[in-house]
Design a protein around this motif. Sequence first.
Motif, PDB file in Angstrom:
ATOM      1  N   GLY A 120      10.329 -37.896 -20.893  1.00 24.32           N
ATOM      2  CA  GLY A 120       9.328 -38.568 -20.749  1.00 24.32           C
ATOM      3  C   GLY A 120       7.335 -37.369 -20.461  1.00 24.32           C
ATOM      4  N   ILE A 121       7.172 -38.208 -21.701  1.00 21.50           N
ATOM      5  CA  ILE A 121       5.852 -37.319 -22.028  1.00 21.50           C
ATOM      6  C   ILE A 121       4.861 -38.381 -21.756  1.00 21.50           C
ATOM      7  N   GLY A 122       4.493 -38.268 -20.072  1.00 25.21           N
ATOM      8  CA  GLY A 122       3.467 -38.686 -19.828  1.00 25.21           C
ATOM      9  C   GLY A 122       1.839 -37.395 -20.099  1.00 25.21           C
ATOM     10  N   ARG A 123       0.914 -37.874 -18.906  1.00 26.25           N
ATOM     11  CA  ARG A 123       0.072 -36.599 -18.789  1.00 26.25           C
ATOM     12  C   ARG A 123       0.830 -35.326 -18.452  1.00 26.25           C
ATOM     13  N   MET A 124       1.241 -35.661 -17.342  1.00 25.24           N
ATOM     14  CA  MET A 124       2.207 -34.610 -16.784  1.00 25.24           C
ATOM     15  C   MET A 124       3.428 -33.580 -17.652  1.00 25.24           C
TER      16      MET A 124
ATOM     17  N   PRO B 184       8.562 -46.556 -28.394  1.00 24.09           N
ATOM     18  CA  PRO B 184       8.500 -46.350 -29.524  1.00 24.09           C
ATOM     19  C   PRO B 184       6.983 -45.250 -30.181  1.00 24.09           C
ATOM     20  N   GLU B 185       6.091 -45.539 -29.751  1.00 28.14           N
ATOM     21  CA  GLU B 185       4.893 -44.831 -30.309  1.00 28.14           C
ATOM     22  C   GLU B 185       5.033 -43.901 -30.333  1.00 28.14           C
ATOM     23  N   LYS B 186       5.875 -43.176 -28.994  1.00 26.89           N
ATOM     24  CA  LYS B 186       5.949 -41.748 -29.212  1.00 26.89           C
ATOM     25  C   LYS B 186       7.071 -41.106 -29.870  1.00 26.89           C
ATOM     26  N   VAL B 187       8.091 -41.767 -29.652  1.00 26.57           N
ATOM     27  CA  VAL B 187       9.212 -41.318 -30.202  1.00 26.57           C
ATOM     28  C   VAL B 187       9.094 -41.337 -31.863  1.00 26.57           C
ATOM     29  N   GLY B 188       9.403 -39.699 -32.156  1.00 24.05           N
ATOM     30  CA  GLY B 188       9.457 -39.298 -33.908  1.00 24.05           C
ATOM     31  C   GLY B 188       7.882 -38.622 -34.052  1.00 24.05           C
ATOM     32  N   SER B 189       7.029 -38.508 -33.242  1.00 24.27           N
ATOM     33  CA  SER B 189       5.797 -37.684 -33.379  1.00 24.27           C
ATOM     34  C   SER B 189       5.926 -36.517 -32.792  1.00 24.27           C
TER      35      SER B 189
ATOM     36  N   ARG C 168       5.041 -32.814 -31.198  1.00 20.96           N
ATOM     37  CA  ARG C 168       5.067 -31.774 -29.760  1.00 20.96           C
ATOM     38  C   ARG C 168       5.081 -30.355 -30.203  1.00 20.96           C
ATOM     39  N   GLY C 169       3.971 -30.045 -30.682  1.00 26.17           N
ATOM     40  CA  GLY C 169       4.318 -28.412 -31.021  1.00 26.17           C
ATOM     41  C   GLY C 169       5.002 -28.480 -31.837  1.00 26.17           C
ATOM     42  N   MET C 170       6.413 -27.014 -31.074  1.00 20.00           N
ATOM     43  CA  MET C 170       7.364 -27.271 -32.345  1.00 20.00           C
ATOM     44  C   MET C 170       7.980 -28.511 -32.335  1.00 20.00           C
ATOM     45  N   LEU C 171       8.335 -29.284 -31.553  1.00 22.18           N
ATOM     46  CA  LEU C 171       9.090 -30.364 -31.290  1.00 22.18           C
ATOM     47  C   LEU C 171       9.366 -31.974 -32.071  1.00 22.18           C
ATOM     48  N   THR C 172       9.973 -32.886 -32.357  1.00 24.93           N
ATOM     49  CA  THR C 172       9.916 -34.184 -32.305  1.00 24.93           C
ATOM     50  C   THR C 172      10.234 -34.786 -31.362  1.00 24.93           C
ATOM     51  N   VAL C 173       9.041 -36.439 -30.772  1.00 27.26           N
ATOM     52  CA  VAL C 173      10.018 -36.566 -29.753  1.00 27.26           C
ATOM     53  C   VAL C 173      11.132 -37.325 -30.085  1.00 27.26           C
ATOM     54  N   GLU C 174      12.243 -37.185 -29.000  1.00 29.71           N
ATOM     55  CA  GLU C 174      13.188 -38.219 -29.342  1.00 29.71           C
ATOM     56  C   GLU C 174      13.490 -39.105 -28.752  1.00 29.71           C
ATOM     57  N   ASP C 175      14.199 -40.390 -29.199  1.00 31.27           N
ATOM     58  CA  ASP C 175      14.637 -41.183 -28.855  1.00 31.27           C
ATOM     59  C   ASP C 175      15.582 -41.013 -27.403  1.00 31.27           C
ATOM     60  N   ALA C 176      14.681 -41.460 -25.529  1.00 34.75           N
ATOM     61  CA  ALA C 176      15.442 -42.094 -24.917  1.00 34.75           C
ATOM     62  C   ALA C 176      16.953 -42.378 -24.693  1.00 34.75           C
ATOM     63  N   ARG C 177      17.184 -43.274 -25.554  1.00 30.25           N
ATOM     64  CA  ARG C 177      18.405 -43.911 -26.085  1.00 30.25           C
ATOM     65  C   ARG C 177      19.568 -43.071 -26.463  1.00 30.25           C
ATOM     66  N   VAL C 178      19.142 -41.923 -26.889  1.00 34.75           N
ATOM     67  CA  VAL C 178      20.479 -41.241 -27.523  1.00 34.75           C
ATOM     68  C   VAL C 178      20.046 -40.420 -26.702  1.00 34.75           C
TER      69      VAL C 178
END
Lengths: 214, 214
Positions: free
Chosen positions: A92-96, A121-126, A128-138
Amino acid sequence: MPASLHKVSDSAIRRLSIYLRVLGGLEREGKETVSSQVLADRAGTTAAQVRKDLSLFGSFGKRGLGYLVTTLRDELRGILGVSRTWRVALVGIGRMGAALLEYPHFRARGFEFVAVYDSDPEKVGSRRGMLTVEDARVLEESLRETGVEIVVLTVPAGAAQEVADAAVRAGVRGIMNFAPVALKVPPGVRVNAVRLTVELEVLSFSLGSVADRD
Amino acid sequence: MPASLHKVSDSAIRRLSIYLRVLGGLEREGKETVSSQVLADRAGTTAAQVRKDLSLFGSFGKRGLGYLVTTLRDELRGILGVSRTWRVALVGIGRMGAALLEYPHFRARGFEFVAVYDSDPEKVGSRRGMLTVEDARVLEESLRETGVEIVVLTVPAGAAQEVADAAVRAGVRGIMNFAPVALKVPPGVRVNAVRLTVELEVLSFSLGSVADRD
């Protein structure tokens, strides 16, 4: 580890964690020993409490000399499980969520974010530092593959239980829950809830009592 | 308010705060009454604990009927001091500060940010929602003028005590401290510390114990 450890209260663990921080500071100042009084002052508690908390885990101090700073720090690191690195995922990548992901003290304490998930879907693939946001469905599959041990939940209340269930199925045994909902998990899985409005209400309750006393 | 209230533990207050949340949900679902068992299930505790916690403040339930949802919610709001609005200031606009400032649940619970401060000249004067970031150098004067009652501290550890001292001089009686340092405040001022790494260490300690048991 003696069986009695399983009965140690969360409050005692919180104090040990604070002693650990104080010892780190003392070490940086070049101090080799510390009395329970000084440790207590810096940790915001009493010398008696320090002695009681530490005595739960063994006999660390020497009469008249106090505690050896580096030795006690290493012992506490072992007791708290921070002498190793924990693999942590954020869901969950909200502000917090974003703020926690970049919180520098986690990594310094051995908690390393190794994966991050969102359902947007707009966040998945973006990035965050060294990490790529993955789809919560998987989530379940990915947590298992990544060997995640602790999940930090910053999803909306309505999604939290579903995410927790998937994490548990994936073998996660610790959940730090920021969602304002009580999670149900099987025995052997530990949830620690951080509820920020609840903490503000603890304050407002005290202020109400103080006002009444005036 | 009976004198005994001053002895109520923070853990009991945290649970009351969670019951309040559950009651809000029940009300939105159109429920008029609730048993201590249902309240306990949703709050993640036991019916006996619910009855014990509520009994600290009076006699709210009716045998065989349970609790009246709206009445109990109103009572808890009064007890927790959230039936009024608290004037809150945030000091320190890092990532965590920014996340807290926009945390929607605070306002919904009666905690309203009325001022925000930072010492970084690049941030001073910038907008954060409805607020303009003010210079932390005028903190004491500004807090007093604005009638701030609670301060949320998200400054680095090294700056926290100085900010707390200024807040106390300005008449602030409640501090929510996110800085990893124990604050010293005079009697009558309440500090509630939220230490995120400490909360993760509570988890890692439990996971260590679980692993040892396996």
